[in-house]
Design a protein around this motif. Structure first.
Motif, PDB file in Angstrom:
ATOM      1  N   ASP A  79      85.644  15.008 -12.541  1.00  0.00           N
ATOM      2  CA  ASP A  79      86.052  16.348 -12.957  1.00  0.00           C
ATOM      3  C   ASP A  79      86.509  16.298 -14.411  1.00  0.00           C
ATOM      4  O   ASP A  79      86.758  15.213 -14.962  1.00  0.00           O
ATOM      5  CB  ASP A  79      87.166  16.869 -12.045  1.00  0.00           C
ATOM      6  CG  ASP A  79      88.393  15.970 -12.069  1.00  0.00           C
ATOM      7  OD1 ASP A  79      89.163  16.066 -13.039  1.00  0.00           O
ATOM      8  OD2 ASP A  79      88.557  15.149 -11.135  1.00  0.00           O
ATOM      9  N   PHE A  80      86.606  17.441 -15.053  1.00  0.00           N
ATOM     10  CA  PHE A  80      86.900  17.497 -16.489  1.00  0.00           C
ATOM     11  C   PHE A  80      88.260  16.884 -16.827  1.00  0.00           C
ATOM     12  O   PHE A  80      88.410  16.212 -17.851  1.00  0.00           O
ATOM     13  CB  PHE A  80      86.848  18.953 -16.978  1.00  0.00           C
ATOM     14  CG  PHE A  80      85.458  19.476 -17.109  1.00  0.00           C
ATOM     15  CD1 PHE A  80      84.703  19.222 -18.251  1.00  0.00           C
ATOM     16  CD2 PHE A  80      84.874  20.202 -16.080  1.00  0.00           C
ATOM     17  CE1 PHE A  80      83.411  19.695 -18.373  1.00  0.00           C
ATOM     18  CE2 PHE A  80      83.579  20.677 -16.196  1.00  0.00           C
ATOM     19  CZ  PHE A  80      82.843  20.422 -17.343  1.00  0.00           C
ATOM     20  N   LYS A  81      89.225  17.064 -15.927  1.00  0.00           N
ATOM     21  CA  LYS A  81      90.568  16.534 -16.191  1.00  0.00           C
ATOM     22  C   LYS A  81      90.542  14.998 -16.167  1.00  0.00           C
ATOM     23  O   LYS A  81      91.067  14.342 -17.077  1.00  0.00           O
ATOM     24  CB  LYS A  81      91.551  17.069 -15.136  1.00  0.00           C
ATOM     25  CG  LYS A  81      92.973  16.566 -15.323  1.00  0.00           C
ATOM     26  CD  LYS A  81      93.888  17.122 -14.233  1.00  0.00           C
ATOM     27  CE  LYS A  81      95.307  16.568 -14.374  1.00  0.00           C
ATOM     28  NZ  LYS A  81      96.201  17.068 -13.294  1.00  0.00           N
ATOM     29  N   THR A  82      89.919  14.434 -15.117  1.00  0.00           N
ATOM     30  CA  THR A  82      89.828  12.962 -15.010  1.00  0.00           C
ATOM     31  C   THR A  82      89.004  12.394 -16.146  1.00  0.00           C
ATOM     32  O   THR A  82      89.322  11.333 -16.707  1.00  0.00           O
ATOM     33  CB  THR A  82      89.210  12.560 -13.651  1.00  0.00           C
ATOM     34  OG1 THR A  82      89.965  13.150 -12.596  1.00  0.00           O
ATOM     35  CG2 THR A  82      89.189  11.046 -13.479  1.00  0.00           C
ATOM     36  N   ASP A  83      87.928  13.110 -16.507  1.00  0.00           N
ATOM     37  CA  ASP A  83      87.063  12.696 -17.611  1.00  0.00           C
ATOM     38  C   ASP A  83      87.886  12.580 -18.904  1.00  0.00           C
ATOM     39  O   ASP A  83      87.809  11.572 -19.623  1.00  0.00           O
ATOM     40  CB  ASP A  83      85.939  13.721 -17.758  1.00  0.00           C
ATOM     41  CG  ASP A  83      84.950  13.343 -18.859  1.00  0.00           C
ATOM     42  OD1 ASP A  83      85.103  12.283 -19.482  1.00  0.00           O
ATOM     43  OD2 ASP A  83      84.004  14.120 -19.096  1.00  0.00           O
TER      44      ASP A  83
END
Length: 584
Positions: free
Chosen positions: A510-514
């Protein structure tokens, strides 16, 4: 098949022992009919009971010796064949490990599995038979003929009519069956391919309700193999009845004409009985030969396929630099490689393709920098980075690391410098920590945990019931796509290489983990060269250098701001993913 027998060299003394024991067994079997003839001629006919007991006891001793050496020869030949199979499988596996992706594409994974298992087993089985029969059959045939002629040369003329008929029968049946044996191995490849696809793709098959279609594919491949096996067995089934028919007619002729010889006083009853046994031995030795005609063709087809693997010239084999200057550079690199990667006019075309996958690629990626590669689907991104660890070799131009062409470096040396995270996360059976340590089997527990933390995998690992000891199923099927990708990244991080290569490795995150992962990576890889292939613009925006690919060629190189100003292809990619506010 003879080429494969060079791997018997470590067992040469054991093979010689088997040959000697088989020779003793053959001699004992050839001697027994003569002893029986002596019992009949000199014991039974004359009524000499002590002589019968004496020769009978000697026959038992000869039989016991023959039995012992037969058992010993069987045991030793089985051990030799097992050791031979082990060595050839090991060499085949090591050879396959040295293949580049081109060789895998050329032969196919399913065929390689068949060659390493079924084909080697075929050769192994025939080897046992050959060590026994290749000595025994000629010995029994030639020895039996000599002994039969010594008993009565005139009666031996029966063989003049029987043996050519027998040889012709064997030849005709074998010539019909041999082509089918070769076809069977290819059809086993096909069956393995269908089975492998059905098992590895079971989720896709079920999600699209294609189970019936796959069952039909398997049934077709299985039926095709079955029909071929039935056909070849039908042909070979004629062998034994024909052999027995010729054998029985020969026995009938021997008894008929032998009886006339005995009644005429030209031959003794005991000699006729011995002659009949020698005739049986000759016929059964030819039966052994016929069995070899059944087994050897299939094993020969298997041996050819194994040799194709062992003798295949690979593009990824170990090579050493020749020039002294290059050797010095390599020595420097071993002491402490910097990891600077340079592409100079690199072009590559897949076998059979009309157009090159990449052409005229030139750029440099230095330590402490992040180089991102972006482009549309099929633009050549993955092909390009496959040149670095030499999964493929450039047709034109060169890929250099610290100024040394990767083709001048050994594969082991080259790949020890690279931490690769592939596009498809591939895990192995074992524990979570085992999979992370796959990048460095000497890594401490602390290093494993640190790599997992940087890869944003620490939290989910610690939430597993067994933590870092939690089992990983084959292919990581018990983990999600994002979890597998993070473990793959941790596996590369624990290696602490000079060059990191991420092949679209953030797509399942997901964008946050990325974002958290990229921020952690930047602090961890300050002295390493980092090359990232990505589809997301957000993943590459902060890179020091972005290489934009279109249809295998460079459409632009620069940072985000420079490309937005001067590269139309990059602007199109950005506008398709980000809003005007985000772009601004």
């Amino acid at each position: 098949m003879l080429k494969l027998f060079r791997y018997l060299k470590p067992f040469r003394w054991a093979v010689a022992g088997v040959m000697a024991m088989v020779l003793l067994q053959s001699l004992s079997e050839l001697y027994l009919p003569t002893l029986m003839a002596d019992i009949v001629n000199d014991g039974v006919v004359k009524g000499d009971i002590p002589y019968i007991w004496k020769i009978g006891g000697f026959m038992l001793a000869v039989t016991a010796v023959g039995t012992l050496v037969s058992v010993a020869a069987s045991y030793l030949s089985a051990r030799i064949a097992a050791g031979f199979g082990r060595d050839v499988r090991s060499r085949t596996f090591r050879k396959v490990e040295s293949f580049s992706l081109l060789e895998f594409d050329k032969i196919g994974t399913a065929s390689l599995i068949t060659r390493t298992t079924n084909d080697i087993t075929q050769v192994q089985s025939v080897l046992i038979m050959m060590m026994r029969m290749m000595v025994m059959a000629p010995m029994m045939c030639i020895g039996g003929l000599i002994m039969a002629i010594s008993k009565d040369a005139h009666l031996s003329l029966v063989f003049v009519g029987a043996l050519p008929v027998l040889a012709l029968t064997i030849f005709l049946i074998a010539s019909k069956g041999i082509p089918y044996f070769k076809a069977m191995q290819k059809k086993i490849d096909k069956l393995n391919l269908v089975l492998r696809e059905g098992l590895t793709g079971i989720r896709v098959i079920r999600s699209f309700n294609r189970s019936e279609h796959e069952s039909k594919r398997f049934d077709e491949a299985n039926g095709d193999l079955t029909q071929t096996a039935i056909k070849v067995n039908q042909i070979m089934a004629f062998m034994m009845p024909m052999m027995m028919l010729i054998l029985n007619f020969s026995s009938l002729a021997i008894i008929w004409f032998g009886g006339l010889r005995v009644s005429g006083g030209h031959m003794q009853v005991g000699d006729l009985m011995a002659f009949l046994q020698y005739a049986m031995q000759i016929m059964f030795s030819l039966l052994m030969v016929s069995m070899m005609f059944v087994m050897v063709p299939r094993a020969s087809a298997s041996a050819v396929r194994i040799n194709e693997v062992l003798e295949l010239q690979t593009s990824g084999t170990e090579q050493s630099a020749k020039a002294s200057a290059q050797q010095e550079k390599r020595l420097d690199m071993r002491k402490g490689p910097r990891g600077e990667v340079e592409f100079e006019q690199v072009s590559f075309r897949y076998p059979g393709a009309e157009n090159p996958a990449i052409s005229g690629i030139s750029f440099r990626s230095s330590p402490g920098e992040i180089t991102a590669i972006i482009g549309g689907t099929g633009s050549g991104k993955s092909t390009l980075i496959s040149m670095i660890p030499r999964f493929y070799d450039a047709e034109e131009g060169s890929v250099r690391i610290d100024g040394v062409d990767v083709k001048k470096m050994s594969v082991e040396e080259l790949r020890s410098m690279i931490g690769l995270v592939p596009q498809k996360a591939q895990l192995f059976t074992g524990s979570v920590s085992d999979n992370i340590r796959y990048g460095n089997d000497e890594a401490s527990d602390e290093e494993v945990r640190h790599a997992a933390a940087i890869a944003q995998a620490g939290d989910f690992i610690e939430n597993l019931p067994e933590g870092y000891s939690a089992p990983v199923a084959q292919g990581g099927s018990n983990l999600s796509g994002g979890q597998k990708q993070r473990l793959s990244i941790a596996r590369a991080l624990v290696r602490k290489p000079a060059i990191y290569v991420f092949d679209d490795s953030f797509s399942a995150l997901d964008f946050k983990t990325d974002a958290k992962l990229r921020a952690a990576l930047r602090g961890e890889t300050t002295e390493a060269t980092v090359i990232i292939v990505a589809q997301r613009v957000s993943t590459v925006m902060d890179a020091d250098r972005i290489v934009v690919l279109e249809e295998g060629q460079i459409a632009g190189i620069g940072n985000h701001k420079e490309l937005m100003a001067g590269c139309e292809v990059y602007r199109e990619i950005v506008s398709s993913q980000l809003s005007e506010e985000e772009i601004a």
